[in-house]
Enzyme design. Structure first.
Site, PDB file in Angstrom:
ATOM      1  N   LYS A   1       0.866  -1.259   0.102  1.00 19.18           N
ATOM      2  CA  LYS A   1       0.009  -0.029   0.157  1.00 19.18           C
ATOM      3  C   LYS A   1       0.805   1.294  -0.050  1.00 19.18           C
ATOM      4  O   LYS A   1       0.522   2.255  -0.759  1.00 19.18           O
ATOM      5  CB  LYS A   1      -0.904   0.054   1.278  1.00 19.18           C
ATOM      6  CG  LYS A   1      -2.202  -0.969   1.060  1.00 19.18           C
ATOM      7  CD  LYS A   1      -3.075  -1.071   2.256  1.00 19.18           C
ATOM      8  CE  LYS A   1      -2.193  -1.324   3.689  1.00 19.18           C
ATOM      9  NZ  LYS A   1      -3.552  -1.558   4.635  1.00 19.18           N
TER      10      LYS A   1
ATOM     11  N   LYS B   1      -3.320   7.368   7.570  1.00 22.35           N
ATOM     12  CA  LYS B   1      -4.340   6.186   7.267  1.00 22.35           C
ATOM     13  C   LYS B   1      -5.348   6.790   8.209  1.00 22.35           C
ATOM     14  O   LYS B   1      -5.532   6.928   9.315  1.00 22.35           O
ATOM     15  CB  LYS B   1      -3.878   4.899   7.791  1.00 22.35           C
ATOM     16  CG  LYS B   1      -5.003   3.802   7.370  1.00 22.35           C
ATOM     17  CD  LYS B   1      -4.571   2.201   7.807  1.00 22.35           C
ATOM     18  CE  LYS B   1      -4.163   2.231   8.930  1.00 22.35           C
ATOM     19  NZ  LYS B   1      -3.624   0.622   9.088  1.00 22.35           N
TER      20      LYS B   1
ATOM     21  N   ASP C   1       0.412   5.266  10.139  1.00 27.01           N
ATOM     22  CA  ASP C   1      -0.430   4.242   9.699  1.00 27.01           C
ATOM     23  C   ASP C   1      -1.222   3.417  11.081  1.00 27.01           C
ATOM     24  O   ASP C   1      -1.446   2.186  10.962  1.00 27.01           O
ATOM     25  CB  ASP C   1       0.453   3.135   9.278  1.00 27.01           C
ATOM     26  CG  ASP C   1      -0.332   2.217   8.344  1.00 27.01           C
ATOM     27  OD1 ASP C   1      -1.298   2.470   7.772  1.00 27.01           O
ATOM     28  OD2 ASP C   1       0.239   1.097   8.276  1.00 27.01           O
TER      29      ASP C   1
END
Length: 666
Positions: A103, A257, A217
């Site tokens: 990702k 994120k 993240d």
């Protein structure tokens, strides 16, 4: 970004998979409201966003009775990008390859996250928040080696410290392979917890200087509150954003994120970011599972600390507690921005709902998308141009990472959402029985002998935030440690009888050792941390005589500190023996003391650090580097030893108390 040379026609489904992105107000310039207008109004909602939330949750509710492992297996098979990671592993074999690695590679390849000023100067600095196990770092390194090999890159990472035993297991990633090899790059804060939500840890991070790239993240499990995922992670996302704005240099980039954008907490964060950066793009990489709500916020061109300096002072006031009021009032948000956020939320929500419906419809038939998956792999490799780089260009090297590979036996969540709710209310005696079943195959008896050199090497004393109970341990499987904690909770809550080792075998053992002129010291098994451990052991060290043999009973090896102390003690004796016994747990025998002066000298340093820590409301977390402990002669046997001891404790509790519960109920 790698440019594809292929003229191969792309089917609409693949094109859609790789273009799930939405830029917020591309042609608008926004200014932050006055800092005085922050956190002053009541909570507010935007009806259109709440309608989207209700629609999404309505579809998710259809999964409440679906068994989780079967569902994950099915969605993995249905995932069009499901073969990308496997293909990379078998053909390119990148360092620390995970889904997060993929990702990040997509994000950094698709957007100019590395500022042009860094490419011009040849210098890049980055900070990675909530980073364990470190896949963003190894992915960024791979990208730089292929696309900008001459750039001088320095990085710092922060994450919940997997070696701090006061951290909850559920809040950590305990794969520490990269951490062990790159310890100097990891910042675990002023309190050694690695908690990004601690203001002191943020201030320590700020002191380390500005950076040009920040990634965040982080997430928190929402298995028990799936309908409120956004609210569960709201405070963490708040801290990640404030941390990034506090350490970014002018022109820097930020990757965050998030999940859905339905509540005022996230809407306000998005507006804050849009005011502070030239561009903000929401992107869902192809390798992010289609059926989840995960979206990455790409923030490019930080407009500088001066723009947000006064606001940061106010924002930090809610850093640890979390905001109780919206950051901004509803009327302070421009309608064009609210409209864009609503459209973006609808865009990603509809994509997610479409996938969930498809997966539900095909769940019974076990359908597959094999042809599409193969085409997705080809397209992924074509547009991103990933190639093998060789171990010499990796941060640590894949083969070296395997040396300290942490074998985790932790099971994935099982059962449906409704099953888990029912299990949470399971009767205590049944949970104790379940704990006993989980440890039934653990090796219960054995003996391990070690000959340690006379010199233990230099100490590295680390201080940290005090904690009362061992919540995690690198030297014990998480489920088994959880059973131990549950058992002692029941003992304390019900005032049950628990004496392990039992008084009779213990007294019998003490009498035998007394006849052999061996001195025995008892410590007591418990998940609780003994605040006087260092002083107790220091008294032992000061009384050691050459040629003497001493024995430690009920000595826990769950923490770095306990293990480090035993490791240090072992160097003052000819042989260290750990024996597993059903009646006593573990018996640690230190045979034939030899010139203990070096150990005494080391303990004087430890005692001095102990007093310093106490004066500063801290504790000694460890006395040796974790890498030394993991490379020690003891390390390969620690899981076996700790699991055996816990098995004996659980078996003892079950035998003594389970039958008494049954008698009381009958």
């Amino acid at each position: 970004m790698h440019e594809s040379n292929s003229s191969r026609e792309i089917c609409p489904e693949i094109d859609k998979l790789f273009n799930k992105r939405y830029e917020l107000c591309a042609n608008e310039v926004f200014n932050l409201p006055s800092a005085d207008c922050m956190f002053v109004g009541p909570p507010w909602k935007i009806k259109a966003l709440q309608d989207l939330k209700n629609t999404l949750n309505g579809i998710k509710n259809s999964l409440n009775d679906v068994e989780l492992q079967s569902w994950h297996s099915h969605t993995n098979k249905m995932n069009p990008a499901g073969e990308i990671q496997w293909h990379l592993r078998t053909t390119i074999n990148p360092e620390l390859l995970t889904q997060a690695w993929c990702k990040f590679y997509e994000n950094v390849s698709s957007f100019p996250l590395i500022p042009q000023s860094c490419l011009d100067s040849g210098i890049l600095t980055s900070v990675h928040l909530c980073e364990a196990p470190g896949a963003f770092i190894t992915s960024l390194n791979h990208y730089l080696q292929l696309n900008h090999p001459k750039i001088n890159w320095t990085w710092t990472a922060s994450t919940m410290n997997p070696h701090y035993e006061g951290n909850l297991l559920t809040l950590m990633i305990n794969d520490d392979r990269l951490i062990l090899h790159t310890a100097d790059h990891w910042y675990f804060g002023e309190d050694n917890t690695g908690d990004v939500m601690s203001l002191k840890n943020l201030e320590g991070l700020v002191k380390r200087g500005k950076t040009m790239l920040v990634t965040a993240d982080g997430s928190i499990s929402c298995l028990d509150r799936p309908a409120e995922q956004e609210l569960v992670v709201a405070h963490l996302h708040y801290c990640e954003v404030i941390a990034a704005l506090s350490i970014l240099a002018d022109g820097g980039s930020f990757l965050l994120k998030i999940f859905t954008i339905f509540e005022h907490q996230t809407v306000c964060l998005m507006y804050l970011l849009r005011c502070c950066f030239d561009r903000v793009i929401l992107n869902k990489p192809a390798t992010s599972k289609e059926g989840n709500s995960e979206v990455y916020v790409i923030c490019l061109g930080f407009r500088g600390q001066e723009r947000v300096q006064e606001h940061l002072k106010v924002l930090r006031g809610c850093y640890e507690s979390g905001p109780t009021a919206p950051i901004f009032q509803r009327e302070d948000l421009p309608e064009v921005f609210v409209s864009e956020i609503t459209q973006a939320s609808k865009f990603f929500m509809e994509l997610q709902c479409e996938v969930i419906k498809r997966n539900v419809a095909t769940f019974a038939e076990k359908d597959s998308v094999n042809n599409l998956r193969a085409d997705v792999v080809k397209h992924f490799l074509d547009i991103y141009g990933i190639e093998w780089i060789g171990e010499e260009k990796e941060i640590v090297g894949k083969s070296k990472l395997e040396i300290f590979k942490y074998q985790i036996m932790g099971r994935k969540s099982q059962g449906s959402f409704n099953d888990r709710k029912r299990k949470a209310h399971m009767q205590e005696k049944l949970r104790l029985k379940a704990a006993q079943m989980d440890v039934r195959t653990v090796l219960a008896e054995g003996e391990f002998s070690f000959h340690l050199p006379n010199d233990p090497g230099p100490l590295k004393i680390i201080l940290g935030k005090p904690f009362e109970k061992v919540l995690s341990s690198r030297f014990c499987e998480s489920i088994i440690l959880g059973h131990l904690s549950f058992c002692f909770e029941q003992i304390n809550g019900r005032r049950l009888k628990c004496e392990f080792p039992h008084v009779k075998p213990k007294n019998r053992f003490l009498e035998e050792m007394q006849k052999e002129n061996k001195r025995v010291y008892s410590f007591g098994y418990s998940p609780a941390v003994d605040p006087n451990l260092i002083r107790k052991v220091n008294e032992i060290v000061e009384s050691i005589e050459e040629g003497q043999t001493i024995i430690l009973l009920e000595y826990s090896l769950l923490t770095q500190l306990n293990l480090g102390i035993l490791y240090l003690l072992g160097h003052a004796f000819e042989k260290l023996v750990i024996q597993l016994r059903q009646d006593l747990g573990s018996v640690v025998t230190l045979n034939n003391a030899r010139k203990p002066d070096k150990v005494r000298e080391a303990f004087r340093e430890i005692i001095e650090a102990f007093e310093t820590a106490k004066a500063n409301n801290k504790v000694i977390v460890s006395i040796f580097p974790i890498t030394k402990l993991c490379a020690s002669e003891l390390n390969p046997y620690l899981l076996t030893i700790n699991h055996a001891v816990i098995k004996h404790i659980i078996d003892h509790l079950y035998t003594i108390n389970y039958l008494s519960w049954v008698r009381k109920e009958n």
